[in-house]
Design an enzyme around this catalytic site. Structure first.
Site, mmCIF file in Angstrom:
data_model
loop_
_atom_site.group_PDB
_atom_site.id
_atom_site.type_symbol
_atom_site.label_atom_id
_atom_site.label_comp_id
_atom_site.label_asym_id
_atom_site.label_seq_id
_atom_site.Cartn_x
_atom_site.Cartn_y
_atom_site.Cartn_z
ATOM 1 N N CYS A 92 6.259 101.763 -20.775
ATOM 2 C CA CYS A 92 7.208 100.643 -20.656
ATOM 3 C C CYS A 92 8.643 101.065 -20.947
ATOM 4 O O CYS A 92 9.578 100.328 -20.654
ATOM 5 C CB CYS A 92 6.802 99.511 -21.583
ATOM 6 S SG CYS A 92 5.160 98.887 -21.216
ATOM 7 N N HIS B 253 12.792 95.085 -22.830
ATOM 8 C CA HIS B 253 11.527 95.183 -22.098
ATOM 9 C C HIS B 253 10.814 93.840 -22.234
ATOM 10 O O HIS B 253 10.709 93.293 -23.342
ATOM 11 C CB HIS B 253 10.692 96.315 -22.684
ATOM 12 C CG HIS B 253 9.272 96.292 -22.229
ATOM 13 N ND1 HIS B 253 8.939 96.143 -20.896
ATOM 14 C CD2 HIS B 253 8.095 96.367 -22.913
ATOM 15 C CE1 HIS B 253 7.615 96.144 -20.793
ATOM 16 N NE2 HIS B 253 7.092 96.269 -21.992
ATOM 17 N N ASN C 14 4.433 91.186 -18.007
ATOM 18 C CA ASN C 14 4.924 92.512 -18.421
ATOM 19 C C ASN C 14 4.716 93.484 -17.260
ATOM 20 O O ASN C 14 3.580 93.853 -16.953
ATOM 21 C CB ASN C 14 4.149 92.935 -19.662
ATOM 22 C CG ASN C 14 4.544 94.311 -20.172
ATOM 23 O OD1 ASN C 14 5.208 95.073 -19.475
ATOM 24 N ND2 ASN C 14 4.114 94.639 -21.374
HETATM 25 O O1 UT7 Z 1 4.574 96.855 -23.304
HETATM 26 C C1 UT7 Z 1 3.819 96.695 -24.452
HETATM 27 C C2 UT7 Z 1 2.529 96.033 -24.035
HETATM 28 N N1 UT7 Z 1 1.791 95.385 -25.045
HETATM 29 C C3 UT7 Z 1 2.155 94.249 -25.669
HETATM 30 O O2 UT7 Z 1 3.214 93.687 -25.522
HETATM 31 C C4 UT7 Z 1 1.126 93.634 -26.578
HETATM 32 C C5 UT7 Z 1 1.660 93.273 -27.937
HETATM 33 N N2 UT7 Z 1 0.666 92.424 -28.590
HETATM 34 C C6 UT7 Z 1 0.604 91.107 -28.372
HETATM 35 O O3 UT7 Z 1 1.426 90.553 -27.662
HETATM 36 C C7 UT7 Z 1 -0.485 90.330 -29.044
HETATM 37 O O4 UT7 Z 1 -1.174 91.164 -29.943
HETATM 38 C C8 UT7 Z 1 -1.483 89.709 -28.042
HETATM 39 C C9 UT7 Z 1 -0.798 88.608 -27.246
HETATM 40 C C10 UT7 Z 1 -2.023 90.771 -27.095
HETATM 41 C C11 UT7 Z 1 -2.659 89.086 -28.775
HETATM 42 O O5 UT7 Z 1 -2.203 88.142 -29.721
HETATM 43 P P1 UT7 Z 1 -2.768 88.184 -31.208
HETATM 44 O O6 UT7 Z 1 -2.209 87.020 -31.902
HETATM 45 O O7 UT7 Z 1 -2.487 89.533 -31.771
HETATM 46 O O8 UT7 Z 1 -4.297 87.967 -30.960
HETATM 47 P P2 UT7 Z 1 -5.526 88.892 -31.407
HETATM 48 O O9 UT7 Z 1 -5.627 90.111 -30.561
HETATM 49 O O10 UT7 Z 1 -5.511 89.061 -32.885
HETATM 50 O O11 UT7 Z 1 -6.729 87.941 -31.053
HETATM 51 C C12 UT7 Z 1 -6.868 86.641 -31.649
HETATM 52 C C13 UT7 Z 1 -8.002 85.937 -30.946
HETATM 53 C C14 UT7 Z 1 -9.248 86.803 -30.824
HETATM 54 O O12 UT7 Z 1 -10.372 85.950 -30.974
HETATM 55 P P3 UT7 Z 1 -11.170 85.904 -32.371
HETATM 56 O O13 UT7 Z 1 -11.656 87.308 -32.588
HETATM 57 O O14 UT7 Z 1 -10.156 85.469 -33.389
HETATM 58 O O15 UT7 Z 1 -12.240 84.901 -32.099
HETATM 59 C C15 UT7 Z 1 -9.200 87.290 -29.405
HETATM 60 O O16 UT7 Z 1 -10.485 87.595 -28.894
HETATM 61 O O17 UT7 Z 1 -7.615 85.621 -29.615
HETATM 62 C C16 UT7 Z 1 -8.628 86.080 -28.710
HETATM 63 N N3 UT7 Z 1 -8.023 86.372 -27.426
HETATM 64 C C17 UT7 Z 1 -7.897 85.456 -26.459
HETATM 65 N N4 UT7 Z 1 -8.243 84.161 -26.416
HETATM 66 C C18 UT7 Z 1 -7.981 83.481 -25.276
HETATM 67 C C19 UT7 Z 1 -7.510 87.544 -26.984
HETATM 68 N N5 UT7 Z 1 -7.053 87.394 -25.743
HETATM 69 C C20 UT7 Z 1 -7.285 86.109 -25.390
HETATM 70 C C21 UT7 Z 1 -7.057 85.343 -24.230
HETATM 71 N N6 UT7 Z 1 -7.402 84.053 -24.221
HETATM 72 N N7 UT7 Z 1 -6.454 85.876 -23.144
#
Ligand code: UT7
Length: 321
Positions: free
Chosen positions: A111, A248, A278
């Protein structure tokens, strides 16, 4: 001498994919996606590859610059989703636009790729080796996504942006800053060809992107403000002089975090992740092009571009428009 921006353009496939699309293929919903990321929709290719998107963006940027393809001396394409490892995506664009006098190569810095590519072009322009440069950032991320992984599939989009730069005595790119470090836990990975030969087999290897979202979020939070500060160091400029920051486009929560850290930068960040998702190396290139197209910045305005991503890598540029 400086590298000065004289043209910009961007292109995305015409297949707009709203968050609701994902509700039919995985357990997710618009509310989760938009509240966690700010993303409402993105564009996915229906067949166009990275060089096709880059070529269209380049043609628009060239028209904007008033140059013809034959005027270009160098083409740099930042991407981690090339059509082919060989030829490079830059060479494919060179062929498609007929830039017969240029030399062309790709840069891979995830990125941050567009930051790296612009910083390299800056050096060539300043040292007088080239007069006209085409720098493209673009990806077809959809071909790298695992559509069974809701944690990554909903975040990314396809698209490309391009910039034409010319050697100039007028200030253009004033400063650049690049950095990288080990992604110790392997939290952002897109594998290339596995070693697979008569001596070893790798049938089960995946070629889809994997990500530990929390780790990437933590890393990005750490570097974003520092990367902005570093590019201002030694230039005599400060936050008050900056008209706009183009980050970004990964996630609005990350930008909110940066704004929380520094009130002076409030309202200066340009955001379009809601409409494009993204697009990795494409994101800053697309945003910069949109900003110029909408005339949100004028000649003489100071703009900071800031990228961060896999590697880990990060980078920023201070530009006088
Ligand atoms: O260029 C760089 C590219 N990468 C990024 O920008 C990613 C940076 N990270 C983030 O933006 C965040 O970490 C995410 C948006 C990817 C995820 O948000 P989070 O608040 O860190 O969520 P998490 O990974 O801790 O997951 C929380 C819950 C989980 O469920 P449980 O285990 O609590 O039951 C996930 O399985 O959210 C669940 N989850 C979803 N639920 C609905 C993960 N993805 C999804 C989804 N829809 N698409």
């Amino acid at each position: 001498m400086y590298g000065k921006i004289i043209g910009t353009g961007f292109y995305v496939p015409d297949n707009k994919v709203p968050n609701e699309f994902f509700e039919s293929i995985m357990e997710t919903n618009d509310e989760w996606i938009s509240s966690r990321t700010g993303i409402k929709s993105r564009y996915f290719s229906k067949g166009e590859n990275t060089s096709d998107l880059g070529t269209k963006a380049a043609e628009i940027a060239l028209a904007d610059s008033g140059l013809s393809p034959e005027d270009l001396d160098i083409i740099i394409f930042a991407t981690m989703t090339p059509d082919t490892f060989m030829p490079s995506t830059a060479c494919l664009v060179q062929k498609k636009i007929g830039a017969v006098n240029a030399f062309a190569f790709d840069i891979s810095a995830a990125c941050s790729g567009f930051m790296y590519a612009l910083a390299v072009a800056k050096e060539f322009l300043e040292n007088g080796k080239v007069k006209n440069a085409l720098v493209i950032g673009g990806e077809v991320m959809s071909k790298a996504l695992d559509f069974t992984d809701r944690g990554t599939a909903v975040l990314f989009g396809d698209g490309a942006g391009a910039v034409v730069l010319q050697r100039s005595e007028e200030p253009g790119i004033i400063n650049s800053y690049l950095g990288s470090r080990d992604d110790v836990k392997g939290s952002l990975v897109l594998k290339a060809l596995p070693v697979d030969n008569p001596f070893v087999s790798n049938e089960n290897d995946t070629n889809k992107m994997t990500m530990d979202g929390r780790e990437v979020f933590k890393f990005s939070k750490q570097v974003i403000m520092d990367t902005i500060d570093k590019v201002l160091e030694g230039t005599g400029y400060n936050y008050d002089d900056i008209k706009m920051i183009i980050p970004h486009q990964a996630n609005t929560r990350l930008i909110d975090y940066a704004i929380d850290k520094n009130d002076k930068l409030k309202d200066k960040f340009y955001i379009n992740v809601d409409r494009f998702g993204n697009t990795s190396a494409g994101s800053i290139a697309i945003a910069l092009s949109e900003v110029r197209q909408k005339k949100l910045v004028e000649a003489g305005d100071l703009v900071i571009l800031v990228g961060f991503g896999g590697g880990f890598t990060w980078g920023s540029l201070l530009i006088k428009m």
